[in-house]
Structure formats: structure tokens, C-alpha cells
Write a protein that holds these residues in place. Structure first.
Motif, PDB file in Angstrom:
ATOM      1  N   SER A  49      59.273  30.720  58.745  1.00  0.00           N
ATOM      2  CA  SER A  49      59.426  31.908  57.901  1.00  0.00           C
ATOM      3  C   SER A  49      60.853  32.442  57.921  1.00  0.00           C
ATOM      4  O   SER A  49      61.307  33.051  56.968  1.00  0.00           O
ATOM      5  N   MET A  58      60.923  38.541  56.810  1.00  0.00           N
ATOM      6  CA  MET A  58      59.919  39.604  56.870  1.00  0.00           C
ATOM      7  C   MET A  58      59.145  39.458  58.178  1.00  0.00           C
ATOM      8  O   MET A  58      58.746  38.347  58.565  1.00  0.00           O
ATOM      9  N   ARG A  60      55.923  41.134  60.416  1.00  0.00           N
ATOM     10  CA  ARG A  60      54.755  42.009  60.406  1.00  0.00           C
ATOM     11  C   ARG A  60      54.969  43.146  61.402  1.00  0.00           C
ATOM     12  O   ARG A  60      55.294  42.918  62.575  1.00  0.00           O
ATOM     13  N   TYR A 106      66.386  41.721  58.441  1.00  0.00           N
ATOM     14  CA  TYR A 106      64.934  41.608  58.451  1.00  0.00           C
ATOM     15  C   TYR A 106      64.312  42.903  57.959  1.00  0.00           C
ATOM     16  O   TYR A 106      64.957  43.950  57.903  1.00  0.00           O
ATOM     17  N   TYR A 129      56.026  35.257  56.346  1.00  0.00           N
ATOM     18  CA  TYR A 129      56.492  36.297  57.270  1.00  0.00           C
ATOM     19  C   TYR A 129      56.165  35.871  58.691  1.00  0.00           C
ATOM     20  O   TYR A 129      55.406  34.931  58.918  1.00  0.00           O
ATOM     21  N   ASN A 150      53.421  32.281  61.744  1.00  0.00           N
ATOM     22  CA  ASN A 150      54.158  32.421  60.491  1.00  0.00           C
ATOM     23  C   ASN A 150      53.256  32.096  59.306  1.00  0.00           C
ATOM     24  O   ASN A 150      53.321  31.013  58.750  1.00  0.00           O
TER      25      ASN A 150
END
Length: 183
Positions: A49, A58, A60, A106, A129, A150
Motif C-alpha cells: 500500500s 493512507m 487506517r 500520509y 491502505y 494492507n
């Protein structure tokens, strides 16, 4: 529909590695463990990712539970204190903070942003992500265990546990994990 399938695969993986009776608390807490962010910052650039995100990666925002670590017998003994801490931490909800040290910008993304990501292969790179658990450390903070994945849309993704040891002041990944999942 494919995102649902990907979520189902992760759920099944978590069930296979989960211990009975685990419950996650409802109210999220901020996760601010400096040593954990050092480990995250080492691992994230190795995740697919990271490469998929052309301008930024990205991440989480909510830490994932990850289930119980699946380790070799020798690693389970060696990392027993870190595994106990990992299992204790996964009983609570945690929110990651913007403390990553990466060479690429990010963005922390929440559940609504994840739901809005494309769910089919031609745009899977756009849906990619990084997600991770909190880090379980031994008492001396010289050993660590965590779960990282990912998801990249639909059935695309990879997830694994990771073991780290602090050797002369630097975190290094070590062998001992005997399971991972990729699709």
C-alpha cells in the motif's frame, strides 16, 4: 460486494487466530507509544500500500484487533511477555496518532473514508491502505509483536504478524511467525 468479501476474509482470519472470550471495549483511546511508532515507521514502507500511494500513503486510523499471534513454539516462549501485552491491548479500541516518521506524506483515514474507497480490481491501487494493531512489548521494551495488513479493495490484500527485537538500540524484525494471509 468485493470489499465485503475482503472484510469477510479478514474476519475469518481473525476468528482462526482469536482466543475465546475476547471482548473489545467500546470507547477508543489515543495510542501514543513512541516505540510503537518507530516500529510502524520501519514496517509501513515495506507494505504494498505504501508503493501504491503515489503522492501519499493512507493509514487506517483505528488500530485493528489482529487476533492471537500465530508463532513458532520457540518464538511463543521467547516473546511470551510481549504476547501477553499484545493480547491485553487488543481488548480495547485504540486510535492511532499522526506520529509516523515516513519519507512519504500520509493520511489517517476513518471508517467512512474506507467505506468510500473503490471496491473492484481496476482501481485497487486507489483503494489500498495500511492497517495495524497496537504493539505488545515485553517489560523492558526490547521485544515486540504486532499485526499489520494492507487491504487493497475486493479480495486484494495481505496480513501478517511481525516480531521485533531491539538490538543495540535499533528495532529489527526477527523470524518466528508461522502464518500470514494474502489474496
Amino acid at each position: 460486494m468485493l470489499r465485503t468479501t475482503s472484510a469477510a476474509l479478514l474476519f475469518i482470519f481473525s476468528l482462526l487466530t482469536a482466543t475465546s472470550g475476547s471482548q473489545v471495549s467500546a470507547s477508543p483511546r489515543r495510542y501514543n507509544v513512541a516505540e510503537a511508532y518507530k516500529i510502524y515507521s520501519l514496517l509501513i514502507p515495506r507494505e504494498p500500500s505504501y508503493a501504491f500511494g503515489k503522492d501519499r500513503v493512507m493509514i487506517r486510523e483505528e488500530a485493528v484487533e489482529g487476533g492471537s499471534p500465530c508463532l513458532t513454539t520457540s518464538a511463543a516462549k521467547k516473546f511470551a511477555d510481549a504476547v501477553v501485552a499484545f493480547n491485553r491491548l487488543r481488548q480495547k479500541k485504540w486510535v492511532l496518532q499522526p506520529r509516523f516518521q515516513l519519507d512519504k506524506p500520509y493520511k489517517l483515514i476513518g471508517p467512512e473514508e474506507i467505506k468510500a474507497l473503490p471496491d473492484y480490481p481496476p482501481q485497487s491501487a486507489a483503494a489500498s491502505y495500511v492497517e495495524m494493531s497496537t504493539v505488545g512489548f515485553n517489560r523492558d521494551k526490547t521485544q515486540a509483536v504486532l499485526f499489520m495488513g494492507n487491504p487493497c479493495g475486493g479480495l486484494c490484500g495481505g496480513w501478517s504478524f511481525h516480531l521485533f527485537e531491539k538490538v543495540p538500540g535499533k528495532w529489527q524484525e526477527v523470524p518466528g511467525v508461522n502464518c500470514s494471509m494474502a489474496s
